[in-house]
Design a protein around this motif. Structure first.
Motif, PDB file in Angstrom:
ATOM      1  N   LEU B 145      84.356  59.433  41.281  1.00 37.99           N
ATOM      2  CA  LEU B 145      85.111  59.005  40.035  1.00 37.99           C
ATOM      3  C   LEU B 145      84.287  57.700  39.521  1.00 37.99           C
ATOM      4  N   ASN B 146      84.012  56.696  40.421  1.00 36.37           N
ATOM      5  CA  ASN B 146      83.428  55.639  39.897  1.00 36.37           C
ATOM      6  C   ASN B 146      82.227  55.715  39.432  1.00 36.37           C
ATOM      7  N   LEU B 147      81.203  56.593  39.927  1.00 36.06           N
ATOM      8  CA  LEU B 147      79.908  56.878  39.663  1.00 36.06           C
ATOM      9  C   LEU B 147      80.153  57.364  38.096  1.00 36.06           C
ATOM     10  N   TRP B 148      81.374  58.354  37.959  1.00 37.19           N
ATOM     11  CA  TRP B 148      81.344  58.836  36.733  1.00 37.19           C
ATOM     12  C   TRP B 148      81.664  57.798  35.396  1.00 37.19           C
ATOM     13  N   ILE B 149      82.555  56.695  35.879  1.00 35.39           N
ATOM     14  CA  ILE B 149      82.678  55.852  34.711  1.00 35.39           C
ATOM     15  C   ILE B 149      81.835  54.588  34.540  1.00 35.39           C
ATOM     16  N   LEU B 150      80.803  54.701  35.678  1.00 39.99           N
ATOM     17  CA  LEU B 150      79.613  53.687  35.561  1.00 39.99           C
ATOM     18  C   LEU B 150      79.102  53.760  34.179  1.00 39.99           C
ATOM     19  N   PRO B 151      78.427  54.891  33.578  1.00 43.36           N
ATOM     20  CA  PRO B 151      77.844  54.691  32.462  1.00 43.36           C
ATOM     21  C   PRO B 151      78.588  54.426  31.067  1.00 43.36           C
ATOM     22  N   LYS B 152      79.922  54.399  31.309  1.00 46.05           N
ATOM     23  CA  LYS B 152      80.514  54.069  30.169  1.00 46.05           C
ATOM     24  C   LYS B 152      81.053  52.806  29.895  1.00 46.05           C
ATOM     25  N   LEU B 153      80.691  51.724  31.132  1.00 46.01           N
ATOM     26  CA  LEU B 153      81.269  50.499  31.158  1.00 46.01           C
ATOM     27  C   LEU B 153      80.252  49.767  30.088  1.00 46.01           C
TER      28      LEU B 153
END
Lengths: 153, 153
Positions: B145-153
Motif C-alpha cells: 500500500l505504501n508503494l502504491w501511494i508513492l508515485p502520487k506523492l
C-alpha cells in the motif's frame, strides 16, 4: 501515453529480463530433475512445481515483449497490466519460497549426512536452488517496474 | 495532499497491521528461542536474526502510526516514504525466506527423524515457522500500500 520506464512491459530491458528468467528457471529444473529422485522431498517437489509454472509464464510475457519491441507496440490496458503484475508477484513469492526451502533442505542434508543424499546428488540440489534464487531475483525487477507504472495508466 | 489509502503510513489500519506484525514476530522468536538450542541450524539462526530485525522496525513504524492517528498527522515526505517502502520490502522478503527455510528444515527433521530433534522440539520449530509466515504475510500489506501511494506523492 505514459513515459517509458525501462523494464516495464514491452521494452527491450523487459525482454532481456524475461530471457534471463527463462534461462535460470530451466537450469534449475534441469539440475533438479535429471536422474535424481527429487520427489521424496516436499521442498524439491515444490521447487519443481513452481519452476514448471514460471517457465511458461515468462515465455508468454517474453513473446509479448518481443512482439512489442520488434513489430509494433500494443497499447497497455490497466486491466491486462493488473493481471500481469499480480501474476508476476505471486510467482516471484512462490519462487523465493521454493528457492529458500530447497537451499536449506540441501544444506541440512549435507550437514546431517543423510544416507539418501551422497555429495554428488546434494551438490546438484544446491546448484538447482542457486539457479532458482537467480531466477527469482531477476523476476522481481519487472514486477516492481510494472507495479510502478500501474497507478499512472 | 493525496487521497487516503487505508493501510498506508499513518492510518489506523496500518497501526493494526503493525501490531499484528509485532505480535506474530514476537511469538515466532519466543517459540524458537525459549529453551531450545536452535543455533546448531543455519535456517533457524537466520529466522531469529530476521525476527530480531522485524520487531524493532515494526515497533518504530507502529509508534509513528499511533502518533499520527491519535495526536496529529505529520506530512508525508517522498524521501521518508521511499526509505520506509524499501525497508518494508527488504524485511518482507527476508522474513518470507526465513519462514520457508525453517518450515522446510523442521519438516525434513521430522521426516528423517534426526536424533537431535525429538517430536516436542520439532513441533515448536514448526510452530515458530508458522508464526513467521503469518508475520510475513501481514507485513506485505503495508509495503504494497505504501508503494502504491508513492508515485502520487
Amino acid at each position: 501515453m505514459v513515459d517509458e520506464v525501462p523494464g516495464s512491459l514491452g521494452t527491450s530491458a523487459s525482454l532481456a529480463l524475461r530471457l534471463g528468467q527463462i534461462m535460470f528457471s530451466s537450469a534449475s529444473l534441469f539440475f533438479m530433475c535429471l536422474d535424481v529422485d527429487f520427489y521424496a522431498y516436499t521442498a524439491f517437489c515444490f521447487l519443481v512445481t513452481v519452476m514448471g509454472l514460471v517457465i511458461p509464464w515468462s515465455m508468454t510475457l517474453g513473446l509479448v515483449d518481443a512482439y512489442s519491441v520488434f513489430i509494433k507496440r500494443p497499447s497497455r490496458q490497466p486491466g491486462v497490466m493488473t493481471v500481469i503484475v499480480v501474476g508476476d508477484w505471486v510467482l516471484s513469492f512462490l519462487s523465493l519460497g521454493a528457492a529458500c526451502s530447497s537451499a536449506s533442505v540441501a544444506q541440512i542434508m549435507i550437514a546431517e549426512s543423510i544416507p539418501a543424499c551422497p555429495v554428488k546428488i546434494c551438490s546438484r540440489y544446491s546448484l538447482s536452488a542457486a539457479m532458482a534464487f537467480l531466477s527469482c531475483s531477476i523476476s522481481f525487477a519487472p514486477s516492481l517496474l510494472n507495479l510502478w507504472i500501474l497507478p499512472k495508466l
